[in-house]
Motif scaffolding. Structure first.
Motif, mmCIF file in Angstrom:
data_model
loop_
_atom_site.group_PDB
_atom_site.id
_atom_site.type_symbol
_atom_site.label_atom_id
_atom_site.label_comp_id
_atom_site.label_asym_id
_atom_site.label_seq_id
_atom_site.Cartn_x
_atom_site.Cartn_y
_atom_site.Cartn_z
ATOM 1 N N GLY A 38 0.834 -1.207 0.000
ATOM 2 C CA GLY A 38 0.000 0.000 0.000
ATOM 3 C C GLY A 38 0.860 1.246 0.000
ATOM 4 O O GLY A 38 2.044 1.204 -0.314
ATOM 5 N N CYS A 110 -3.318 -5.486 2.418
ATOM 6 C CA CYS A 110 -3.233 -4.589 1.264
ATOM 7 C C CYS A 110 -4.297 -3.491 1.324
ATOM 8 O O CYS A 110 -5.438 -3.753 1.722
ATOM 9 C CB CYS A 110 -3.435 -5.433 -0.009
ATOM 10 N N GLY A 111 -3.935 -2.297 0.927
ATOM 11 C CA GLY A 111 -4.956 -1.281 0.697
ATOM 12 C C GLY A 111 -4.701 0.097 1.237
ATOM 13 O O GLY A 111 -4.932 1.082 0.523
ATOM 14 N N THR A 116 -6.524 4.363 -6.112
ATOM 15 C CA THR A 116 -7.276 3.410 -6.939
ATOM 16 C C THR A 116 -6.850 3.498 -8.402
ATOM 17 O O THR A 116 -7.621 3.201 -9.316
ATOM 18 C CB THR A 116 -8.796 3.658 -6.821
ATOM 19 N N THR A 121 -4.775 -1.069 -8.915
ATOM 20 C CA THR A 121 -5.800 -2.001 -9.391
ATOM 21 C C THR A 121 -5.166 -3.328 -9.824
ATOM 22 O O THR A 121 -5.663 -4.410 -9.499
ATOM 23 C CB THR A 121 -6.607 -1.369 -10.544
ATOM 24 N N VAL A 124 -4.193 -5.300 -6.661
ATOM 25 C CA VAL A 124 -5.337 -5.867 -5.938
ATOM 26 C C VAL A 124 -5.934 -7.033 -6.728
ATOM 27 O O VAL A 124 -6.309 -8.063 -6.157
ATOM 28 C CB VAL A 124 -6.405 -4.781 -5.648
ATOM 29 N N ARG A 135 -5.267 -13.146 3.034
ATOM 30 C CA ARG A 135 -5.107 -11.740 2.657
ATOM 31 C C ARG A 135 -6.065 -10.871 3.459
ATOM 32 O O ARG A 135 -7.174 -11.298 3.777
ATOM 33 C CB ARG A 135 -5.415 -11.543 1.160
ATOM 34 N N PHE A 137 -7.816 -7.139 3.065
ATOM 35 C CA PHE A 137 -8.031 -5.986 2.172
ATOM 36 C C PHE A 137 -8.700 -4.870 2.973
ATOM 37 O O PHE A 137 -9.763 -5.070 3.584
ATOM 38 C CB PHE A 137 -8.952 -6.351 0.996
ATOM 39 N N ALA A 141 -8.062 -1.086 -1.341
ATOM 40 C CA ALA A 141 -8.246 -2.428 -1.927
ATOM 41 C C ALA A 141 -9.745 -2.734 -2.010
ATOM 42 O O ALA A 141 -10.223 -3.313 -2.989
ATOM 43 C CB ALA A 141 -7.519 -3.476 -1.098
#
Ligand SMILES: NC(=O)C1=CN([C@@H]2O[C@H](COP(=O)(O)OP(=O)(O)OC[C@H]3O[C@@H](n4cnc5c(N)ncnc54)[C@H](OP(=O)(O)O)[C@@H]3O)[C@@H](O)[C@H]2O)[C@@H](O)CC1
Ligand SMILES: Nc1ncnc2c1ncn2[C@@H]1O[C@H](COP(=O)(O)OP(=O)(O)O)[C@@H](O)[C@H]1O
Ligand SMILES: [Mg+2]
Length: 323
Positions: A38, A110-111, A116, A121, A124, A135, A137, A141
């Motif tokens: 991230g 992740c995120g 975005t 993208t 993700v 995982r 998110f 994400a």
């Protein structure tokens, strides 16, 4: 630091028997190799908070994959965190061909702070398909899954090597989502103002994909469609059963409505998954500890002055309170 006396709800910890045991001959590899993905220029703090929260809650090895331009910034937050530079778009976000090798890791979070754009993208999408690995998110994400409509329209998953796959990976029991109400509204279409409807929508997603969803707020709920494994007894063999598990958290306070608070939670959930807890157990214990750390922080300095730093700083006291 003086440990504040525990609030009366300590005994309602969801998983006080489940804190990962540290054997005398343990080494760092026994406590999870964690990868966090991230961050971007301007939001490098978010994923750094997640990484520091993972270290503070027992992870043995923590690496952060960030856009190249953010590397020095993220590396400067904590000397124990390793950094992995990922292709940059030139202005501090992930580049369009970004990818990450997740093989060396037990779990990927992740995120936070990734935006975005095209590179975020692509990452993700890669991680969404890697359902053989736990995982977490969070934040962007989740926004990307919502924007791309992947949960409802698998044909849209066509921008990567996964092109041509005609069905979704329906079993997402290794996936934990941690949306705040605004993110959950994007994902489900249900208004952030309608709390009950949001929890029902989360339950239905959890049931359909087997995933675990942390519906953040005051209070936070955890719903999970993870397969339940019942241990064998002398009379009954081991059994699997599907059903939505629901947990309502009792720790936390409105002082935690502060930037970066959720980024800390992302790190805690990821850390506990890396230490071998299942999705529901990791999510419930993480929200409990995160809320308790927030309660200790509020006792120490008051709700108004509470920041993500104090939540992070009180995680050790929260762990000691349930150990
Ligand atoms: N230090 C850093 O680097 C930090 C970086 N960060 C990164 O910033 C990025 C943007 O994330 P974000 O959460 O700030 O904004 P966004 O996703 O647009 O959500 C806001 C929208 O949702 C709505 N909403 C409704 N209910 C809500 C609720 N209970 N809690 C919250 N929102 C609620 C809300 O409604 P409104 O306020 O209008 O009522 C509004 O429409 C993301 O990458 C994140 O990781 C942060 O982690 C902070 C620290
Ligand atoms: N009123 C509240 N009571 C208890 N906890 C709250 C409250 N408001 C927010 N929180 C907690 O703070 C965190 C906020 O997460 P999030 O909105 O993702 O923050 P950020 O993205 O800034 O890190 C969540 O864990 C949420 O449960
Ligand atoms: Mg957030």
């Amino acid at each position: 630091m003086k440990v504040p006396s525990p609030p009366p709800f300590i005994e309602s910890a969801p998983a006080d028997q489940r804190w990962p045991y540290r054997a005398a001959d343990a080494h760092k590899g026994n406590f999870g190799r964690v990868l966090l993905v991230g961050g971007s220029r301007g939001m490098a703090g978010s994923i750094s908070l997640s990484s520091m929260a993972a270290l503070a809650t027992g992870s043995g090895l923590v690496s952060v994959a960030i856009p190249d331009r953010c590397l020095e910034t993220v590396a400067g937050f904590h000397p124990g965190v390793m950094t992995i530079p990922i292709q940059d778009d030139g202005v501090g976000a992930f580049g369009a061909d970004a990818s990450v090798n997740t093989k060396p890791y037990d779990v990927v979070g992740c995120g936070p702070g990734m935006g975005t754009g095209a590179g975020a993208t692509a990452l993700v999408e890669q991680l969404f398909w890697q359902a053989d690995q736990h995982r977490v998110f969070d934040a962007d994400a989740i926004n990307i899954i919502a924007k791309e409509n992947w949960l409802h329209s698998p044909a849209l998953l066509r921008n990567s090597e996964h092109r041509g796959k005609s069905t979704l990976p329906l079993d997402q029991s290794t996936l934990v989502l941690t949306p705040h109400p605004g993110e959950l509204a994007r994902l489900t279409g249900v208004s952030a103002k309608d709390r009950d409807a949001q929890i029902e929508a989360a339950k239905s997603l959890a049931e359909r994909f087997g995933m675990t969803i942390v519906v953040k707020g005051g209070p936070t709920w955890v719903v999970s469609g993870e397969l339940l494994k019942t241990a064998a007894t002398a009379d009954v063999p081991a059994q699997n059963s599907q059903g939505v598990q629901v947990y309502r958290n009792r720790t936390g306070n409105p002082g935690m409505a502060t930037a970066g608070s959720g980024d800390v939670l992302t790190g805690v959930v990821t850390s506990l998954l890396g230490q071998g807890l299942g999705a529901f157990d990791a999510a419930t214990l993480a929200v409990y500890l995160h809320g308790l750390a927030g309660d200790f922080a509020a006792q120490a300095i008051g709700q108004a002055s509470l920041t993500c730093r104090e939540i992070l700083g009180h995680l050790p006291a929260a762990i000691r309170a349930i150990e």
